[in-house]
Structure formats: C-alpha cells, structure tokens
Design an enzyme around this catalytic site. Structure first.
Site: not given
Length: 281
Positions: A96, A141, A233-236
């Site tokens: 993603h 993913d 958010q941002g660690d994905s």
C-alpha cells in the site's frame, strides 16, 4: 450466550497477564541496559515502559547502528513509509506504500538514524507489488523495490534475514522500527528513528477483533486489551524483527495503540516463495 461469562473471565486473566508482563518489561529493561541509564534518566516512565501508558504509542529512540536494515522512504518529496534492506539490490516494504507509484518518484534514505538527513539517498529502478494485493483488502500487503545501484554494506547499511517458507511467527516480542507518529493524534512524525517492543497476539485472538479481514497472510502484534504500544502512520512498510529475522511488514490497524485493535503485519513466511521469485532472496 451461556459461555459469555466464561469468555469475559478468560479475557480478564489475559489482561492480568499483560499487566504483569508490562511490569516485568520495565524491570528487565532497567537491569539489561545499565550502560544506557544516563541517557534514559531524563525520560518519563512512559518512554521507558510504554505498555503502562495509554497516552503514547510506545517505544524509545533508536539508531541505525542497532537496525542497519531500516530504510526511510520519500515519495514525491514527502516522508511516507518505511522499508528494510533484504539484499544489496532489494528493499522490502508494504504494497500500500508504493502501489501505482512510479520508481522515479521514490527516494530511499539508507544508513541514517534521521529520516531527513545523513546516510545516502538511493534511487529505485523497479517496483513489484504482490499481484494479489488487496484481494481481500490489505491481504498480501507486500512489495519489493529493486535499487538502481547495489548497496555497499557497512555498519550502518546491511540486510536483515528473512524466515523460511511456512515458518511460524514466534509468540514473542518483536522489535518494530521507523519514523511513524509517536502519539495517536499526533501531526508530526519524529526525525529520529524509534523502536518499540510489540508482543505477538495469537491469530485466533486477533480474529476476535478483525474477523475475516485477518487472513493467513497476516499476524497481529500489540497488547490486545490494554493497548498502549504499536506502530502508527508513517511506520507502514517497516519490519517486525526477532533475533535478526524480519517476520512481518507493518500493514494496518484500527487506529494506533488502541485496546482490542493490535497492529496487523504481513506474514513474510507465508509469502516467502513470492519474495524469492521477485527478489532472489
């Protein structure tokens, strides 16, 4: 309905166990890191033992010296996701993060504790997203990025090992690293790398939260009932690591560090054959 009280009692027992584990975490951290006491003395209790706090996501400052595989990703000029080095020529991330993104729009920073300076900027030659990504939503993913030039490995830039096909995810604390939000309602991501210890949640228990959305290509991590520690958010796209092996890729969650909403990771071992076919590792 007759078994519901027994189920509630079972969840209460789990919570007691989690709280005991959190207290042990603080004790063990203090004993195992005597050389870091001076560095940590100004940190509040929540920073040292995030499992006891509902106000932060958890974790503490880290460095590329501890995690030389960690990569910061910039897409179209904005810090967006993380990734991790799996060979001299390939980086792994979440599908993603890079779906429908041209290789020329991606820049990777390797070899730096900071997301915005230091290390080296690396260009991407090719993006390969798992062909079954999103069927169902967030399933498979995973993506691999082929670099424009091979990396030169050193103390700050190195690959992480991957599990063998079909390996079970150990029921332990996994180390998650990245530059994601450090507060559930935060607006600014940190400049320095952070790390958090995330306990694996049994698959059957996590299904109580996510139902059929949790597939066999996923696993969960976090304190199931009390929350307080997770990626955000941002660690994905970042890794979930135990003893030098990356077992998972940060994928999604319902909020950040919320009770009954652990982080969901892509299970690398279940997709290992695809990784070998597309990255050669």
């Amino acid at each position: 309905m007759g078994r519901w009280p027994e189920f509630l009692l079972f969840l209460c027992l789990i919570r007691v166990g989690e709280l005991q584990e959190a207290v042990e975490c603080c004790s063990n951290d203090v004993q195992a890191n005597e050389d870091e006491q001076q560095e940590l003395q100004d940190l509040e209790l929540e920073a040292i033992c995030p499992e006891l706090s509902g106000q932060i996501i958890g974790g503490r400052p880290s460095s590329v010296a501890r995690h030389p595989y960690q990569v910061s990703m910039v897409i179209n000029g904005n810090s967006f996701c993380g990734g991790f080095i799996i060979s001299r020529t390939h980086v792994m991330t979440a599908a993603h993060c890079v779906q429908n993104t041209s290789p020329g729009a991606i820049r990777l920073r390797v070899g730096s504790t900071r997301r915005d300076s230091g290390g080296r900027i690396v260009r991407v030659a090719n993006v390969t997203v798992h062909p079954q990504y999103g069927r169902p939503e967030f399933d498979n993913d995973i993506a691999v990025l082929r670099l424009a030039q091979p990396l030169n490995f050193n103390a700050a830039v190195n690959a992480i090992r991957l599990p063998q096909p079909g390996d079970a995810v150990p029921l332990v604390r996994l180390t998650v690293t990245g530059w994601g939000l450090t507060a559930p309602r935060g607006r600014r991501i940190p400049r320095m790398m952070m790390e958090a210890q995330v306990p694996v949640v049994p698959h059957w228990l996590c299904r109580l939260s996510y139902g059929d959305a949790l597939t066999n290509h996923m696993f969960c991590g976090g304190h199931f009932l009390i929350g307080g520690v997770s990626s955000c958010q941002g660690d994905s796209g970042g890794p979930a690591v135990f003893r030098g092996i990356a077992y998972g890729v940060v994928s999604f969650a319902r909020g950040c560090a919320l009770p009954l909403s652990p982080t969901v990771f892509t299970n690398i071992a279940s997709l290992r054959d695809w990784v070998t076919q597309n990255a050669g590792v």
